[in-house]
Each structure stands twice: as structure tokens, then as C-alpha cells.
Design a protein around this motif. Structure first.
Motif, short mmCIF file in Angstrom:
data_model
loop_
_atom_site.label_atom_id
_atom_site.label_comp_id
_atom_site.label_asym_id
_atom_site.label_seq_id
_atom_site.Cartn_x
_atom_site.Cartn_y
_atom_site.Cartn_z
N ASP A 1 52.35 66.94 -58.47
CA ASP A 1 52.92 66.06 -59.49
C ASP A 1 54.41 65.88 -59.22
N PRO A 2 54.84 64.67 -58.82
CA PRO A 2 56.26 64.47 -58.47
C PRO A 2 57.20 64.65 -59.66
N ASP A 3 56.69 64.48 -60.87
CA ASP A 3 57.54 64.72 -62.04
C ASP A 3 57.93 66.19 -62.13
N ASN A 4 57.16 67.05 -61.47
CA ASN A 4 57.48 68.48 -61.44
C ASN A 4 58.29 68.85 -60.22
N TRP A 5 57.73 68.58 -59.00
CA TRP A 5 58.40 69.10 -57.80
C TRP A 5 59.70 68.36 -57.47
N LEU B 1 57.53 81.57 -59.74
CA LEU B 1 57.22 80.15 -59.57
C LEU B 1 57.48 79.65 -58.15
N ASP B 2 58.43 80.25 -57.45
CA ASP B 2 58.71 79.80 -56.08
C ASP B 2 57.54 80.06 -55.14
N VAL B 3 56.72 81.04 -55.46
CA VAL B 3 55.52 81.31 -54.66
C VAL B 3 54.33 80.51 -55.18
N LEU B 4 54.25 80.37 -56.49
CA LEU B 4 53.11 79.69 -57.11
C LEU B 4 53.18 78.17 -56.98
N THR B 5 54.37 77.63 -56.68
CA THR B 5 54.57 76.18 -56.67
C THR B 5 55.23 75.72 -55.38
N ALA B 6 55.49 74.42 -55.31
CA ALA B 6 56.21 73.86 -54.16
C ALA B 6 57.65 74.34 -54.12
N GLY B 7 58.15 74.87 -55.23
CA GLY B 7 59.48 75.47 -55.25
C GLY B 7 60.52 74.59 -55.91
N THR B 8 61.61 75.22 -56.32
CA THR B 8 62.67 74.51 -57.03
C THR B 8 63.48 73.59 -56.12
#
Length: 219
Positions: free
Chosen positions: A81-85, A109-116
Motif C-alpha cells: 500500500d503506497p499510502d503506507n510505505w 515494524l522495520d522487519v515486519l514492513t517495507a520499512g520507514t
């Protein structure tokens, strides 16, 4: 000056509403790509003294479907979701976790997601074939007690410096809380790999282009 006057005129004609102007100018935010895991046949784990495989399989079907949809949504929010990443904000991801597991998820979150930092690194993130195995634990009465999903998610991030294969391998345990299947514990590993790095004169010929694995875990 003429261009500026044209914009003012359009804004005035729209009655002050920026909607038509936005439609004309366009939106640079990419759409969220569709994604669904390639899920195998769910496996029921029986605890009854008198196993009945057919009844167990039937009992496992609904929770398996629900958890598969939850993981589809979790990984879409976490990576696609580009609104998130693009903004590095992942509040949507935390909604898939129980209250007890949410703090651990937020801390990792940095491991669970595309990262900040994904918004600065990528112009797009698209899903690749990803697989999911589901086990449903049934109590002695064949009521679903917990569901474990083992996921291998792959996406490709494309940016000015080339492409990166984002690889997440995770185990998620779900329990039904207030009518919704939520993650109560998890263990996730990441092993991202640069696919097409930009050539650099200073790069060492023997340098590896694979990122070191990272891991997130909570129970």
C-alpha cells in the motif's frame, strides 16, 4: 504567468473545490497492487480422542480462509500500500495484531514492513509469487482454537538505484478475539537482496549485493 492565471481560473470555475484541479494535474501516488498468497490445502490438527479427519477438515476450512485473508491484508498493508510505505507509516499493519502483541509488532515494524525509508528508496513495490501454509488447531470438540500461518512473501521494490527483492518469511499464530482472527504471536525473518544495483566505480568486485538477514519475534 499565463500558466498561473490558468490555474487560478480553473480553481475559480470549480467553485473553490480542488477536486477538478486534482483530476487535471493527476496524482503521482501509485495504486495498491492486488495481492493474494498461493495458499496450500489447510491442515487440521486434531486433539480429539476419536479423530475424524473428514469432520476436522470441514471444521478447519472457515478459520483457514479467514486467516489467509488476514495475512493477505497484513502483507498488503506492510509492503504494497503506497499510502503506507511512501510515508513510512504503518498504523494499518498494527490492526492485524491483538492488544497483547501490538507493542511487539510496533517495535519491530522495520522487519515486519517495507520499512520507514521505503518511500525514499523505491518508486514502486510490486508483489511476486508468495506462498502460505496454514495449520488449524482444533480442541477435543473440533472447535478451532488457534491457527498458524507460515508465509513466504516476496515483493520487488524498484527505485533509482535499481531493484531490491524484499523477502519475508514469517510464522503467525492467530486466535479469535471478539469475533476476529488476530495475531497473538509471531516470528519473522527478512533476507532482502539487491537485484540490479547501479554500477559504481568504487564498488569492490568481490562485494556481496545481499543484505544481511534481520529477524522479528514476539510470543
Amino acid at each position: 504567468m499565463i500558466g498561473a492565471l490558468a490555474v487560478v481560473a480553473i480553481f475559480a470555475l470549480s467553485g473553490g473545490d480542488a477536486g477538478p484541479l486534482t483530476d487535471l494535474v493527476g496524482d503521482d501516488t501509485p495504486e495498491t497492487p492486488e495481492f493474494a498468497f498461493e495458499a496450500g490445502k489447510p491442515k487440521a490438527v486434531e486433539t480429539s480422542a476419536k479423530p475424524n479427519h473428514q469432520a476436522a477438515a470441514a471444521a478447519a476450512q472457515a478459520p483457514s480462509t479467514a486467516v489467509t485473508q488476514q495475512l493477505d491484508g497484513l502483507y498488503t498493508a506492510a509492503f504494497l500500500d503506497p499510502d503506507n510505505w511512501m510515508d513510512g507509516e504503518y498504523d494499518d499493519v498494527l490492526e492485524f495484531f491483538s492488544d497483547d502483541a501490538r507493542d511487539a509488532a510496533e517495535a519491530q515494524l522495520d522487519v515486519l514492513t517495507a520499512g520507514t525509508e521505503a518511500g525514499g528508496a523505491f518508486e514502486s513495490i510490486t508483489p511476486r509469487p508468495s506462498t502460505l501454509k496454514v495449520h488449524v488447531l482444533l480442541d477435543p470438540s473440533r472447535v478451532p482454537h488457534a491457527v498458524e500461518g507460515s508465509a513466504r512473501f516476496v515483493a520487488r521494490g524498484t527505485g533509482a538505484d535499481g531493484q531490491v527483492e524484499l523477502v519475508s518469511k514469517g510464522q503467525f499464530v492467530f486466535e479469535k478475539i471478539d469475533g476476529e482472527w488476530l495475531v497473538v504471536s509471531f516470528s519473522v525473518q527478512r533476507s532482502d537482496e539487491e537485484r540490479e544495483p547501479r554500477p559504481s566505480a568504487s564498488a569492490s568486485p568481490g562485494a556481496s549485493d545481499s543484505a544481511a538477514p534481520s529477524e522479528a519475534e514476539a510470543s
